[in-house]
Design an enzyme around this catalytic site. Structure first.
Site, PDB file in Angstrom:
ATOM      1  CG  ASN A   7      49.365 128.367 -87.602  1.00  0.00           C
ATOM      2  OD1 ASN A   7      48.926 127.727 -89.135  1.00  0.00           O
ATOM      3  ND2 ASN A   7      49.630 128.611 -86.839  1.00  0.00           N
ATOM      4  NE  ARG A  94      49.160 132.392 -88.665  1.00  0.00           N
ATOM      5  CZ  ARG A  94      50.866 131.959 -89.376  1.00  0.00           C
ATOM      6  NH1 ARG A  94      50.621 131.146 -89.416  1.00  0.00           N
ATOM      7  NH2 ARG A  94      51.129 133.546 -90.057  1.00  0.00           N
ATOM      8  CG  HIS A 183      54.217 138.091 -88.370  1.00  0.00           C
ATOM      9  ND1 HIS A 183      55.366 138.576 -88.611  1.00  0.00           N
ATOM     10  CD2 HIS A 183      54.486 136.884 -88.722  1.00  0.00           C
ATOM     11  CE1 HIS A 183      56.257 137.633 -89.040  1.00  0.00           C
ATOM     12  NE2 HIS A 183      55.857 136.542 -88.702  1.00  0.00           N
ATOM     13  NE  ARG A 244      60.061 134.725 -95.579  1.00  0.00           N
ATOM     14  CZ  ARG A 244      58.617 134.559 -94.228  1.00  0.00           C
ATOM     15  NH1 ARG A 244      58.875 135.976 -93.938  1.00  0.00           N
ATOM     16  NH2 ARG A 244      58.638 133.328 -94.152  1.00  0.00           N
ATOM     17  CD  GLU A 387      51.593 135.500 -83.667  1.00  0.00           C
ATOM     18  OE1 GLU A 387      52.699 134.518 -83.826  1.00  0.00           O
ATOM     19  OE2 GLU A 387      51.116 135.167 -84.999  1.00  0.00           O
TER      20      GLU A 387
END
Ligand code: ADP
Length: 400
Positions: A7, A94, A183, A244, A387
């Site tokens: 990643n 990823r 996600h 956010r 993940e």
């Protein structure tokens, strides 16, 4: 069979080496501050008896140098876990934005790299960095297959009524403005795990997946397929997050331009980095917010109430979208560890068939845990996300 998962961020590189027969992690690592005067690599060798950590500080001028040291550590006679990089069967990457081209993971070749590049405008901070990771891996592991696993692919099953914005249709056609969702590997992993915990196939259950970390997103998963998700064209939309905003009235943007003299960059910065929990109470780490709220801090309490309320609203709307809900599954840093947030989200929803068990809910869980009362129409679970394992599994599935 060993799979390396990579990643790559703009100044960081995370890696994990997995043994796919045992579904165990052999080594993990994180290189930070690539391109700075000094960087750090934190490498962990993992075995049955625990983990052995190595931290090295030194500059990493680029991702190649970072990856070089990671490979050296993975194959080191003492700190390593394999003796030769040829023992790595494949590399799974990823990749954040796959646009509409990718509804599944794919083996990387030149045309796939070009397609990832074509999606750069939609993910300007992530896709270019992901590509660097791919190119470095190709260079350091000649002959080893590389697979791209997209954060957006699981959400590609959304129908147009869910992914289109009510904007002039040509914006979608010309500029690819639509909901993509993110996600995806986490939502997929958790949805599949939830089905297996019920002893069912993914296509036999309806699930609301609730990923609450620094970034937060939810998904309505109907019979194994995502039919809606809360993040949008970018990860800004949906529920309230650490920094956010989540959903808000878009007319606030021109209002801020007129009344505060803000420009595009100011607004981008405020919405992504100064809003959410931080915008309300000045803190974005849930642990700090709970500590302050316990001391009576009103703004911390308000931030928590807003956070919980917004997740609750999405559960209600996804219950309506799904018709029947079999499972609500919480995951990621807050979802897995914050029993107060989980309790407050699930409280007073008996009308939706949620009979929540506050006792079972107490605590933090390293493995899946049911937190509903016996007989609850809707089951509620905490399911730690994984993940990397999902990316590794998708990598193997793509190649076989
Ligand atoms: P990321 O999106 O960066 O992967 P994580 O999934 O690690 O984030 O989640 C980070 C969030 O999880 C932070 O808000 C952190 O405060 C929260 N968190 C971690 N542990 C706990 C805990 N014990 N109680 C409440 N929140 C927690």
């Amino acid at each position: 069979m060993n799979v390396l998962v990579i990643n790559a961020g703009s100044s960081s590189l995370k890696y994990q080496l997995l043994n796919m027969e045992k579904e165990t992690v052999m080594a993990t690592g994180l290189v930070e501050r690539i391109g700075d005067k000094t960087g750090t690599i934190t490498h962990k060798k993992i075995n049955g008896s625990g983990e052995e950590k190595t931290v090295i500080e030194r500059p990493f001028p680029n991702h190649k140098e970072a990856m070089h040291l990671a490979v050296d550590l993975i194959t080191d006679p003492e700190k390593g876990v394999i003796s030769d990089k040829k023992e790595i069967y494949a590399i799974g990457h990823r990749v954040v934005q796959g646009g509409e081209q990718f509804n599944t993971s794919i083996r990387i070749n030149d045309s796939i790299k070009q397609a990832i590049k074509d999606n750069n405008p939609l993910a300007p901070l992530h896709n270019p960095a992901n590509l660097v990771g791919i190119e470095v891996a190709e260079e350091l592991f000649p002959g080893t297959p590389n697979v791209a696993v997209f954060d957006t692919e699981f959400h590609q099953t959304m129908p147009p009524k869910a992914f289109l914005y009510a904007l002039p249709y040509e914006y979608y056609k010309e500029l690819r403005i639509r909901r993509y969702g993110f996600h995806g590997t986490s939502h997929k992993y958790v949805a599949h795990k939830a089905a297996s915990l019920l002893g069912k196939k993914p296509e036999d259950v309806n699930i609301i997946t609730v990923h609450l970390g620094n970034g937060c997103s939810m998904a309505a998963v109907k019979k194994g397929k995502c039919v809606d998700t809360s993040m949008g064209m970018t990860p800004l939309a949906g529920v309230m997050m650490g920094t956010r905003s989540g959903d808000f009235d878009p007319a606030i943007i021109p209002y801020l331009v007129k009344h505060k003299g803000m420009n595009v960059d100011d607004i981008d910065n405020v919405l992504n980095k100064q809003s959410g929990l931080k915008g309300i109470c000045g803190m974005n780490d849930m642990r700090d917010i709970h500590a302050k709220a316990e001391q009576g801090d009103e703004m911390a309490k308000l931030a928590l109430e807003m956070f919980v309320y917004r997740v609750k609203k999405y559960i209600g709307s996804y219950a309506a979208v799904l018709g029947t809900v079999d499972v609500i599954a919480f995951t990621a840093g807050i979802g897995e560890n914050d029993d107060i947030a989980r309790r407050d989200i699930c409280m007073d929803m008996e009308g939706l068939g949620i009979d929540f068990d506050t006792e079972k809910n107490k605590g933090r869980f390293g493995s899946p845990q049911a937190i509903h009362k016996e007989g609850s129409k809707v089951q509620v679970w905490v399911i730690p996300t994984n993940e990397e394992l999902q990316i590794a599994q998708d990598t193997v599935a793509t190649l076989s």
